[in-house]
Design an enzyme around this catalytic site. Structure first.
Site, PDB file in Angstrom:
ATOM      1  N   HIS A  18       0.837  -1.204   0.000  1.00  0.00           N
ATOM      2  CA  HIS A  18       0.000   0.000   0.000  1.00  0.00           C
ATOM      3  C   HIS A  18       0.872   1.255   0.000  1.00  0.00           C
ATOM      4  O   HIS A  18       0.627   2.199  -0.760  1.00  0.00           O
ATOM      5  CB  HIS A  18      -0.898   0.048   1.247  1.00  0.00           C
ATOM      6  CG  HIS A  18      -1.961  -0.981   1.302  1.00  0.00           C
ATOM      7  ND1 HIS A  18      -2.134  -1.800   2.396  1.00  0.00           N
ATOM      8  CD2 HIS A  18      -2.929  -1.329   0.421  1.00  0.00           C
ATOM      9  CE1 HIS A  18      -3.163  -2.601   2.185  1.00  0.00           C
ATOM     10  NE2 HIS A  18      -3.657  -2.340   0.986  1.00  0.00           N
ATOM     11  N   LYS A  42     -16.891  -6.628   5.178  1.00  0.00           N
ATOM     12  CA  LYS A  42     -15.733  -7.255   5.808  1.00  0.00           C
ATOM     13  C   LYS A  42     -15.797  -7.052   7.317  1.00  0.00           C
ATOM     14  O   LYS A  42     -16.275  -6.028   7.794  1.00  0.00           O
ATOM     15  CB  LYS A  42     -14.430  -6.633   5.288  1.00  0.00           C
ATOM     16  CG  LYS A  42     -14.124  -6.928   3.838  1.00  0.00           C
ATOM     17  CD  LYS A  42     -12.778  -6.338   3.455  1.00  0.00           C
ATOM     18  CE  LYS A  42     -12.425  -6.633   2.009  1.00  0.00           C
ATOM     19  NZ  LYS A  42     -11.119  -6.054   1.640  1.00  0.00           N
ATOM     20  N   ARG A  91      -1.958  -5.763  -8.169  1.00  0.00           N
ATOM     21  CA  ARG A  91      -0.886  -6.705  -7.854  1.00  0.00           C
ATOM     22  C   ARG A  91      -0.686  -7.700  -8.979  1.00  0.00           C
ATOM     23  O   ARG A  91       0.426  -8.100  -9.274  1.00  0.00           O
ATOM     24  CB  ARG A  91      -1.215  -7.479  -6.573  1.00  0.00           C
ATOM     25  CG  ARG A  91      -1.245  -6.624  -5.335  1.00  0.00           C
ATOM     26  CD  ARG A  91      -1.789  -7.404  -4.190  1.00  0.00           C
ATOM     27  NE  ARG A  91      -3.193  -7.730  -4.494  1.00  0.00           N
ATOM     28  CZ  ARG A  91      -4.110  -8.021  -3.606  1.00  0.00           C
ATOM     29  NH1 ARG A  91      -3.797  -8.082  -2.344  1.00  0.00           N
ATOM     30  NH2 ARG A  91      -5.348  -8.279  -3.953  1.00  0.00           N
ATOM     31  N   SER A 129      -3.392  -7.561   2.601  1.00  0.00           N
ATOM     32  CA  SER A 129      -3.681  -7.433   4.031  1.00  0.00           C
ATOM     33  C   SER A 129      -4.117  -8.770   4.617  1.00  0.00           C
ATOM     34  O   SER A 129      -3.783  -9.095   5.760  1.00  0.00           O
ATOM     35  CB  SER A 129      -4.764  -6.377   4.261  1.00  0.00           C
ATOM     36  OG  SER A 129      -4.289  -5.101   3.921  1.00  0.00           O
TER      37      SER A 129
END
Length: 165
Positions: A18, A42, A91, A129
């Site tokens: 990040h 979440k 990514r 994460s």
């Protein structure tokens, strides 16, 4: 005119991946607002307040970065902040499909706002994460994948967690 970009995410927790995107975005835009999403889908490890504090400490060396949080649609937040850009990190190819859909709906709802995709640096392409939390849960060393303040927070969070006992 000042160029303002919003870099949104859950940041639960913020990783060096990040920070790579945030720093590189700050090199391109006059101001970058890192915006923590209140994501109802979440169950976070860190509260929004904790994530804001961790991000503030992790980015304090980047003068043109501010930290904030938001609810609701990203595009509404971006317009409220008078930003003209959204920064999203990618990514791998697997991230692209979702990000393309999100960018398309944001463009429909906010035609004056552009989405900028930035590839993470190769050294962070595997990092998420979720992976960080999984590794930290077993008290493995995460100091080379998260900022020091986050490593300490993870250690404190998991050493006091009943699931580790």
């Amino acid at each position: 005119m000042t160029s303002i970009a919003v870099c949104p995410g859950s940041f639960d927790p913020v990783t060096l991946g990040h920070l790579d995107i945030i720093q590189r975005g700050a090199n391109v835009f006059d101001e970058v607002i890192v915006a923590v999403l209140h994501n109802r889908n979440k169950v976070p490890l860190f509260s929004v307040e904790e994530r804001l504090e961790l991000l503030k400490k992790a980015t304090e060396h980047i003068p043109n970065v501010t930290i904030d949080s938001f609810n609701g649609l990203l595009i509404d937040y971006v317009k409220q902040k008078q930003a003209k850009a959204i920064i999203r990190g990618l990514r791998a190819v697997s991230d692209f499909e979702y990000e393309m859909q999100a960018a398309s709906i944001n463009k429909k709802l906010g035609p004056d706002v552009e989405t900028f995709f930035m590839m993470t640096s190769n050294q962070y392409s595997y990092l998420s994460s979720s992976i960080v939390k999984e590794v930290a849960k077993y008290e493995a060393d995460v100091s080379d994948i998260v900022p020091p303040v986050v490593a300490e927070a993870l250690k404190a969070k998991f050493s006091s967690s009943p699931r580790n006992k």
